[in-house]
Design a protein around this motif. Structure first.
Motif, PDB file in Angstrom:
ATOM      1  N   ALA A  83       1.081   0.733 -13.275  1.00 61.09           N
ATOM      2  CA  ALA A  83       0.498   2.076 -13.583  1.00 61.09           C
ATOM      3  C   ALA A  83       0.380   2.553 -14.936  1.00 61.09           C
ATOM      4  CB  ALA A  83       1.097   3.309 -12.744  1.00 61.09           C
ATOM      5  N   GLY A  85      -0.859   2.294 -19.064  1.00 64.00           N
ATOM      6  CA  GLY A  85      -2.066   2.894 -19.732  1.00 64.00           C
ATOM      7  C   GLY A  85      -3.046   1.905 -19.854  1.00 64.00           C
ATOM      8  N   THR A  86      -4.426   2.368 -19.855  1.00 64.71           N
ATOM      9  CA  THR A  86      -5.351   1.511 -20.218  1.00 64.71           C
ATOM     10  C   THR A  86      -6.316   2.243 -21.191  1.00 64.71           C
ATOM     11  OG1 THR A  86      -6.832   2.358 -18.233  1.00 64.71           O
ATOM     12  CG2 THR A  86      -5.496   0.322 -17.986  1.00 64.71           C
ATOM     13  N   VAL A  99      -1.654  -3.910 -19.028  1.00 62.51           N
ATOM     14  CA  VAL A  99      -2.000  -4.251 -17.503  1.00 62.51           C
ATOM     15  C   VAL A  99      -1.350  -6.002 -17.433  1.00 62.51           C
ATOM     16  CG1 VAL A  99      -3.590  -4.814 -15.622  1.00 62.51           C
ATOM     17  CG2 VAL A  99      -3.516  -2.588 -17.027  1.00 62.51           C
ATOM     18  N   THR A 118      -2.737  -2.940  -8.587  1.00 61.33           N
ATOM     19  CA  THR A 118      -3.233  -2.346  -9.882  1.00 61.33           C
ATOM     20  C   THR A 118      -3.382  -0.741  -9.376  1.00 61.33           C
ATOM     21  OG1 THR A 118      -4.084  -4.322 -10.999  1.00 61.33           O
ATOM     22  CG2 THR A 118      -4.731  -2.079 -11.902  1.00 61.33           C
ATOM     23  N   SER A 120      -3.800   1.497 -12.088  1.00 60.04           N
ATOM     24  CA  SER A 120      -4.430   2.081 -13.279  1.00 60.04           C
ATOM     25  C   SER A 120      -6.099   2.049 -13.035  1.00 60.04           C
ATOM     26  CB  SER A 120      -3.920   1.428 -14.489  1.00 60.04           C
ATOM     27  OG  SER A 120      -2.596   1.431 -14.777  1.00 60.04           O
ATOM     28  N   THR A 121      -6.597   2.763 -13.611  1.00 61.73           N
ATOM     29  CA  THR A 121      -8.129   2.631 -13.623  1.00 61.73           C
ATOM     30  C   THR A 121      -8.518   1.235 -14.645  1.00 61.73           C
ATOM     31  OG1 THR A 121      -8.361   5.021 -13.272  1.00 61.73           O
ATOM     32  CG2 THR A 121     -10.417   3.792 -13.923  1.00 61.73           C
ATOM     33  N   CYS A 266      -9.315  11.067 -17.792  1.00 63.62           N
ATOM     34  CA  CYS A 266     -10.467  10.193 -17.095  1.00 63.62           C
ATOM     35  C   CYS A 266     -11.727  10.224 -17.390  1.00 63.62           C
ATOM     36  CB  CYS A 266     -10.048  10.625 -15.469  1.00 63.62           C
ATOM     37  SG  CYS A 266      -8.394  10.555 -14.795  1.00 63.62           S
TER      38      CYS A 266
END
Length: 438
Positions: A83, A85-86, A99, A118, A120-121, A266
């Motif tokens: 989780a 950051g991206t 990631v 995963t 995270s987006t 988002c």
């Protein structure tokens, strides 16, 4: 069930607390020692209604712990959630370095089967890169250890994240194998028992669902903002238009409210990332590019209205702002309209005073001392030549209009969220300017 969550940001911390509330034993991992120390001391680094109580309760009951060392977790967990950051790269694509670092850490240290999920987006195809990173590390070690990767995108709205997690519209899980599906089914069984929709898909589809959903919602917002701006020109009332189309069962009434642009962690990031994913695959997302263009222009709309009201003479004007967070019930200012408005006001020579119930510290961090930070929603109005409402916090909804008028030099309110009644403001002697109405 024992799980680990890498990353204690917004998604990781909310997910960890909620999984613990469901009965799992959760270890939240973060490389930031300061953040982990704060969490271990009961200090929550983000504002989210209901989260602090849930974290403290589950820590006390022993189901939620925090550490900086992922290595010590891996022998005792069945699932590791990523989780981290991206953040968007300069070209708009999602930066996957964190990631992939989680994947490499797992590959370097795992000694038994586990599922790396995963949360995270991330763009379509990320799971393949995650799997390859783990395999590379296992090859370097000269060992063969079975594992699975999965995708479980989050659908948490800031300000309602705890409720969104515990009572979700749907849970999307992308898997490759029956073994991974069985492990994830055991974790989410409490939600299945409550008849919440748990949807299993292939991994690329799960990765795409989150981007497609957020981009669709962003499209509705930009579309309604375009309609609102046209309504002003032709003499229509966007509120009547919204009600008229919202009763169409094919359209529905969600995300049809015009405003001064969307922000947050988002929508802007995911729209950019989906556009970049398409370009990398030789496709032009023309609709989404227009969505992004409309939104960026919409963030300037309230400044343009103020500029016209004062016929371009803004130097020395005292401007008050209600709300700087990108939405109510959060202190998040990422891509917030307030950042655009404040910069334009300062460039035009205005004196700016701001007040937000929660996001004042975040505003100080981002804006510094270029603006005055008021002590409450009325203090910010002192000698103001205009009031701009940017965030529709509940405490702003029924102000004492007599007090508002008395405190201001010039009683003019520019409503960026269309939450006030025009007739009421007129009776109070306040000039009222909204969006989507002449």
């Amino acid at each position: 069930m024992n799980i680990a969550i890498a990353g204690t940001g917004y998604v990781g911390l909310v997910s960890g607390a909620c999984f613990a509330e469901m009965g799992a034993n959760v270890i939240c991992v973060d490389v930031n020692q300061e953040k982990i120390s704060a969490l271990q001391s009961g200090r929550i680094p983000i504002y989210e209604p209901g989260l602090e109580e849930m974290v403290l309760r589950n820590c006390k009951e022993g189901r939620l712990r925090f550490t900086t060392d992922i290595v010590t977790c891996l022998d005792n967990v069945e699932i590791v959630f990523s989780a981290v950051g991206t953040p968007p790269d300069e070209d708009g694509s999602a930066d996957l370095k964190y990631v992939l670092e989680v994947a490499r850490s797992v590959g370097r240290n795992m000694n038994k089967y586990l599922v790396l999920v995963t949360k995270s987006t991330v763009p379509v195809g990320t799971a393949k890169r995650v799997k390859a990173a783990i395999l590379d590390e296992l090859d370097r070690r000269g060992v063969q250890i079975p594992f699975d990767v999965a995708s479980n995108p989050e659908f948490l709205k800031e300000g309602a994240a705890v409720n969104d997690f515990m009572s979700p519209d749907r849970v999307v899980i992308g898997v490759e194998t029956e073994r991974a599906k069985e492990v994830m089914s055991r974790l989410y069984r409490p939600m299945m028992l409550n008849n919440f929709r748990v949807i299993f898909t292939d991994i690329p589809s799960a990765e795409m669902i989150k981007y497609a959903a957020n981009s669709m919602l962003a499209t509705r917002i930009s579309f309604m903002n375009d309609i609102a701006n046209l309504c002003e020109l032709v003499g229509a009332d966007v509120n009547m238009v919204r009600k008229g189309i919202g009763t169409d069962s094919r359209i529905g009434n969600k995300f049809l409210y015009p405003g001064c642009g969307y922000g947050g962690s988002c929508f802007p990031k995911d729209v950019k990332a989906l556009i970049r994913t398409a370009e990398n695959n030789g496709y032009n997302m023309r609709v989404l590019k227009a969505v992004e263009e409309v939104n960026e222009k919409q963030k300037e709309l309230l400044f343009d209205k103020l500029y016209r009201y004062y016929q371009g003479s803004l130097v020395g004007k005292n401007i008050a702002i209600w709300g700087v967070a990108f939405k109510p019930e959060t202190d998040d200012m990422r891509e917030a309209t307030a950042l655009v408005i404040i910069e334009k006001l300062l460039s035009a020579g205005c004196n700016v005073r701001v007040y937000d119930p929660v996001a004042m510290d975040e505003c100080r961090r981002r804006v510094g001392e270029k603006v005055v930070y008021a002590s409450d929603m009325y203090d910010v109005l002192l000698n103001a030549d205009a009031l701009l409402l940017l965030t529709e916090w509940k405490q702003f909804r029924i102000p004492a209009w007599g007090v508002v008028k008395k405190l201001m030099n010039q009683p003019v309110l520019i409503d960026g969220r269309n939450i006030y009644d025009e007739q009421e403001l007129m009776k109070s002697g306040i000039d009222y300017i909204c969006i989507g109405k002449k």
